[in-house]
Design an enzyme around this catalytic site. Structure first.
Site, PDB file in Angstrom:
ATOM      1  N   CYS A 269     -19.598   1.354  -3.096  1.00 33.02           N
ATOM      2  CA  CYS A 269     -19.781   0.650  -4.380  1.00 33.02           C
ATOM      3  C   CYS A 269     -21.018   1.069  -5.157  1.00 33.02           C
ATOM      4  CB  CYS A 269     -19.797  -0.851  -4.134  1.00 33.02           C
ATOM      5  SG  CYS A 269     -18.199  -1.460  -3.575  1.00 33.02           S
TER       6      CYS A 269
ATOM      7  N   GLU B 159     -14.658  -8.639  -7.560  1.00 27.50           N
ATOM      8  CA  GLU B 159     -14.895  -9.082  -6.180  1.00 27.50           C
ATOM      9  C   GLU B 159     -16.342  -8.782  -5.788  1.00 27.50           C
ATOM     10  OE1 GLU B 159     -13.028 -10.860  -3.944  1.00 27.50           O
ATOM     11  OE2 GLU B 159     -15.043 -10.801  -3.103  1.00 27.50           O
TER      12      GLU B 159
ATOM     13  N   LYS C 238      -0.700   3.337   7.212  1.00 26.67           N
ATOM     14  CA  LYS C 238      -1.495   2.101   7.187  1.00 26.67           C
ATOM     15  C   LYS C 238      -0.568   0.883   7.203  1.00 26.67           C
ATOM     16  CE  LYS C 238      -5.682   1.435   4.826  1.00 26.67           C
ATOM     17  NZ  LYS C 238      -6.480   1.401   3.612  1.00 26.67           N
TER      18      LYS C 238
ATOM     19  N   ASP D 256       0.858  -1.193   0.000  1.00 24.97           N
ATOM     20  CA  ASP D 256       0.000   0.000   0.000  1.00 24.97           C
ATOM     21  C   ASP D 256       0.891   1.239   0.000  1.00 24.97           C
ATOM     22  OD1 ASP D 256      -3.251   0.181   0.778  1.00 24.97           O
ATOM     23  OD2 ASP D 256      -2.116   2.048   0.944  1.00 24.97           O
TER      24      ASP D 256
ATOM     25  N   THR E 196     -13.313  -2.845  -9.243  1.00 26.67           N
ATOM     26  CA  THR E 196     -14.488  -2.783 -10.118  1.00 26.67           C
ATOM     27  C   THR E 196     -14.196  -1.778 -11.222  1.00 26.67           C
ATOM     28  OG1 THR E 196     -15.875  -3.268  -8.214  1.00 26.67           O
ATOM     29  CG2 THR E 196     -16.966  -2.323 -10.142  1.00 26.67           C
TER      30      THR E 196
HETATM   31  N1  NAD Z   1     -15.396  -2.109  -0.471  1.00 21.44           N
HETATM   32  C1  NAD Z   1     -16.150  -3.062  -0.995  1.00 21.44           C
HETATM   33  O1  NAD Z   1     -17.080  -3.565  -0.351  1.00 21.44           O
HETATM   34  C2  NAD Z   1     -15.891  -3.570  -2.383  1.00 21.44           C
HETATM   35  C3  NAD Z   1     -16.509  -4.760  -2.799  1.00 21.44           C
HETATM   36  C4  NAD Z   1     -16.230  -5.218  -4.092  1.00 21.44           C
HETATM   37  C5  NAD Z   1     -15.416  -4.504  -4.952  1.00 21.44           C
HETATM   38  N2  NAD Z   1     -14.855  -3.325  -4.511  1.00 21.44           N
HETATM   39  C6  NAD Z   1     -13.961  -2.617  -5.433  1.00 21.44           C
HETATM   40  O2  NAD Z   1     -12.618  -2.906  -5.051  1.00 21.44           O
HETATM   41  C7  NAD Z   1     -11.775  -1.771  -5.287  1.00 21.44           C
HETATM   42  C8  NAD Z   1     -11.082  -1.355  -4.002  1.00 21.44           C
HETATM   43  O3  NAD Z   1     -12.086  -0.974  -3.080  1.00 21.44           O
HETATM   44  P1  NAD Z   1     -11.793  -0.765  -1.529  1.00 21.44           P
HETATM   45  O4  NAD Z   1     -13.104  -0.505  -0.871  1.00 21.44           O
HETATM   46  O5  NAD Z   1     -10.947  -1.886  -1.028  1.00 21.44           O
HETATM   47  O6  NAD Z   1     -10.924   0.557  -1.574  1.00 21.44           O
HETATM   48  P2  NAD Z   1     -10.123   1.250  -0.369  1.00 21.44           P
HETATM   49  O7  NAD Z   1     -10.168   2.696  -0.658  1.00 21.44           O
HETATM   50  O8  NAD Z   1     -10.633   0.724   0.937  1.00 21.44           O
HETATM   51  O9  NAD Z   1      -8.630   0.694  -0.542  1.00 21.44           O
HETATM   52  C9  NAD Z   1      -7.778   1.054  -1.549  1.00 21.44           C
HETATM   53  C10 NAD Z   1      -6.361   1.002  -1.017  1.00 21.44           C
HETATM   54  O10 NAD Z   1      -5.456   1.229  -2.100  1.00 21.44           O
HETATM   55  C11 NAD Z   1      -4.380   2.013  -1.614  1.00 21.44           C
HETATM   56  N3  NAD Z   1      -3.695   2.614  -2.762  1.00 21.44           N
HETATM   57  C12 NAD Z   1      -4.052   3.677  -3.527  1.00 21.44           C
HETATM   58  N4  NAD Z   1      -3.174   3.875  -4.506  1.00 21.44           N
HETATM   59  C13 NAD Z   1      -2.221   2.925  -4.385  1.00 21.44           C
HETATM   60  C14 NAD Z   1      -1.048   2.592  -5.102  1.00 21.44           C
HETATM   61  N5  NAD Z   1      -0.685   3.281  -6.163  1.00 21.44           N
HETATM   62  N6  NAD Z   1      -0.317   1.560  -4.667  1.00 21.44           N
HETATM   63  C15 NAD Z   1      -0.666   0.838  -3.591  1.00 21.44           C
HETATM   64  N7  NAD Z   1      -1.775   1.092  -2.881  1.00 21.44           N
HETATM   65  C16 NAD Z   1      -2.547   2.123  -3.265  1.00 21.44           C
HETATM   66  C17 NAD Z   1      -5.038   2.988  -0.671  1.00 21.44           C
HETATM   67  O11 NAD Z   1      -4.099   3.562   0.212  1.00 21.44           O
HETATM   68  C18 NAD Z   1      -6.054   2.073   0.026  1.00 21.44           C
HETATM   69  O12 NAD Z   1      -5.496   1.473   1.170  1.00 21.44           O
HETATM   70  C19 NAD Z   1     -12.685  -0.698  -5.880  1.00 21.44           C
HETATM   71  O13 NAD Z   1     -12.637  -0.771  -7.275  1.00 21.44           O
HETATM   72  C20 NAD Z   1     -14.072  -1.111  -5.386  1.00 21.44           C
HETATM   73  O14 NAD Z   1     -15.090  -0.656  -6.242  1.00 21.44           O
HETATM   74  C21 NAD Z   1     -15.065  -2.852  -3.252  1.00 21.44           C
END
Ligand code: NAD
Length: 433
Positions: free
Chosen positions: A261, A149, A35, A30, A121
Site C-alpha cells: 500500500c 479499506e 486460489k 476470483d 484504493t
Molecule cells: N493489502 C492491504 O493491506 C490493503 C489495505 C487496504 C486497502 N488495500 C487496497 O485493496 C485493494 C486490493 O488489495 P489486496 O492487497 O487485497 O490485493 P491482492 O493482490 O491481495 O488481491 C487481489 C485479488 O484480486 C484477484 N483478481 C484480479 N483480477 C480479478 C478479476 N478481474 N476478477 C476477480 N478477481 C480478480 C486476484 O487474483 C487477487 O486474488 C488494492 O486497491 C489495495 O490498495 C489493500
C-alpha cells in the site's frame, strides 16, 4: 444480506469472511482458479492471523462460498464489493484496469438494482469512472459507493471487526442506508460511520496512507541525522512521542516503509496531484528519502568489511514487509537482497511466514533456512529486516557459536545497544551509536 466480493486477496478475503461472520451470505469471486480451488477445499491461501478460524466457521455454516464466475457474483449479491488490485502503473499512477474492467463486465451482467462498492484504493474520480463503465453497458439502475479499506495486514481481522471508523462515500441515500445497515454490527461500541461524497472518501484513504508514510519517513531522516550528530533516536522518539499532538505510534525508524500500500499509494497521490496541476513537494521528498532508506544498511555493511564483501556469507532475518504477514510486496528485505547479490554475497534467509513467496521470486539464488539459527551458520554477518517477535530475544551465545564473525546490522532496532555490545557483538542499527 447477500454480498458478493470480487477479488479475494488480502482485502477481499478478509472482507468476505468478516461479513459472513455477522450472518451475511457471502460469495467470493476470483479469477485465480487455483486460489478458488484452494478456498473451496477449506484452505486459506494467505497468512493472516486468526483468519482461519472465521474462515472455517463460515464455510461450515454455508455462509461463505467461492467461485470463479463473475456472472454468479453479479446475480448473488445485493451489494457487490470490488476488492481488486490497483498496482502502480509505469508513470506512478494507480492502474485502474482491474477495477474498470470488472465494472464493465458487471454492467453487461446486471439484471436488477445493485450497489457496487469500491473497496480498492483508487484515485479521486474513480467512482464516477466506475459508474460510467457500468452505465455504458446497461440501463438497469445501480449505485456506486466508495468505501476505502483501512485494515492492516497482520491485524486485519480485528481491524475489520472493530474498525476505528468506516468511511462511506455516496451521493445516494438508498445506497448509503444499505451500507450503514451492513456495517452496523461492527460499530456497536460507538466508532463512527462517516458519510461523505465519493471524491472525499477516495482522497481520505490516500491522505491517510501518505500521512503515515510521511511520518515514518520523517523519523527516518531524524534517525539519519542522529547518526551524524551523535544523538540517540530512541531517546528522541520517546521525548517526541509523549507529546499528545504527535503520539507514540509510527515513530520507529528503520529501513523504510514497504508493503502493498504505502509505496504505491504515495506515488499515486503524487501523480494525481500532477494530473491536477498540483505538485506534492512533500510526497516527492518522501518517495526519494524512502528509496535511499531501503538500502541504508548497505554502506554500513561495506564500511565494516572495508568495501570487500564478495564471497561473504550473510544471514537475513525477516523477509515480509512487516511482521505477521507473508506479504513481500515492496518489502525492504528484497531491496537488500538484490543489492547484496550484486556484490557477490551468499545469502541465507529466514522468515516465519514469507519464505515460499521469496522462493518463488529468488529461487535458488538464496539459501532458505528452516529456522532463525540455522540461517546464521558460518555467516559473516546477520542482517535484520523485519521485526518479527521471535527475533527480539535471541540466544546470543548460540548465535556466537554459529557465526564466523559477530556482526549484526539491525534495520529495525530490536536490541538495546548495551545488551548487544555486552554480548560481544559488533552491533549497528538505525539512528543510534
Ligand atoms: N493489502 C492491504 O493491506 C490493503 C489495505 C487496504 C486497502 N488495500 C487496497 O485493496 C485493494 C486490493 O488489495 P489486496 O492487497 O487485497 O490485493 P491482492 O493482490 O491481495 O488481491 C487481489 C485479488 O484480486 C484477484 N483478481 C484480479 N483480477 C480479478 C478479476 N478481474 N476478477 C476477480 N478477481 C480478480 C486476484 O487474483 C487477487 O486474488 C488494492 O486497491 C489495495 O490498495 C489493500
Amino acid at each position: 444480506m447477500k454480498i458478493s466480493v470480487i477479488g479475494t486477496g488480502y482485502v477481499g478475503l478478509v472482507t468476505g469472511t468478516c461479513l459472513a461472520e455477522t450472518g451475511n451470505n457471502v460469495l467470493c469471486i476470483d479469477i485465480d482458479e487455483d486460489k478458488v480451488k484452494t478456498m473451496q477445499q477449506g484452505k486459506v491461501p494467505i497468512y493472516e492471523p486468526h483468519l482461519d478460524i472465521l474462515f472455517e466457521r463460515n464455510i461450515k455454516a454455508n455462509r461463505l462460498l467461492f467461485s470463479t464466475s463473475l456472472e454468479e457474483g453479479v446475480s448473488h449479491g445485493d451489494i457487490i464489493f470490488l476488492a481488486l488490485p490497483t498496482p502502480e502503473d509505469e508513470d506512478g499512477s494507480a492502474d485502474l484496469s482491474y477495477v474498470l474492467g470488472a465494472a464493465k463486465d458487471i454492467g453487461k451482467l446486471l439484471k436488477s438494482y445493485k450497489v457496487i462498492v469500491d473497496k480498492s484504493t483508487v484515485p479521486v474520480g474513480t467512482a464516477d469512472r466506475v459508474s460510467r463503465a457500468i452505465s455504458n453497458e446497461t440501463d438497469v439502475d445501480f449505485d456506486v459507493v466508495s468505501n476505502p479499506e483501512f485494515l492492516r495486514e497482520g491485524f486485519a481481522i480485528d481491524d475489520f471487526l472493530k474498525p476505528e471508523r468506516i468511511v462511506i462515500g455516496s451521493s445516494s441515500e438508498k445506497a448509503s442506508a444499505l451500507m450503514q445497515k451492513l456495517y452496523k454490527p461492527y460499530v456497536r461500541s460507538g466508532n463512527p460511520i462517516i458519510i461523505m461524497d465519493e471524491k472525499s472518501a477516495e482522497l481520505t484513504k490516500y491522505a491517510a496512507n501518505a500521512f503515515l508514510a510521511t511520518k515514518i519517513t520523517f523519523m527516518n531522516e531524524i534517525a539519519n541525522f542522529c547518526e551524524k550528530v551523535g544523538a540517540d533516536v530512541d531517546k528522541v522518539r520517546a521525548g517526541m512521542g509523549t507529546d499528545s499532538r504527535i503520539g507514540k505510534r509510527f515513530l520507529f525508524p528503520g529501513i523504510g516503509y514497504g508493503g502493498s500500500c504505502f509505496p504505491k499509494d504515495v506515488k499515486a497521490l503524487h501523480k494525481s496531484g500532477k494530473d491536477n496541476n498540483y505538485d506534492f513537494d512533500i510526497l516527492n521528498a518522501v518517495i526519494k528519502v524512502n528509496d535511499i532508506q531501503k538500502k541504508i544498511l548497505i554502506p554500513k555493511i561495506l564500511s565494516y568489511f572495508n568495501n570487500d564483501i564478495k564471497g561473504k556469507i550473510f544471514a537475513i532475518w525477516g523477509l515480509a514487509f512487516k511482521p505477521e504477514t507473508d506479504d513481500i510486496r515492496e518489502a525492504p528485505a528484497l531491496y537488500m537482497i538484490e543489492e547484496l547479490l550484486k556484490h557477490g554475497v551468499q545469502i541465507n534467509v529466514f522468515d516465519p511466514e514469507a519464505m515460499p513467496n521469496v522462493k518463488r521470486r529468488f529461487g535458488e539464488q538464496l539459501n532458505y533456512a528452516s529456522n532463525m539459527y540455522e540461517a546464521t551458520k558460518e555467516t559473516d554477518a546477520l542482517i535484520i529486516c523485519t521485526e518479527w517477535s521471535i527475533f527480539r530475544t535471541p540466544d546470543f551465545s548460540q548465535l556466537k557459536q554459529f557465526m564466523n564473525s559477530n556482526a549484526i546490522f539491525d534495520g529495525r532496532n530490536l536490541y538495546d545497544l548495551e545488551d548487544a555490545k555486552s554480548e560481544g557483538f559488533y552491533y549497528s542499527s538505525i539512528g543510534r551509536q
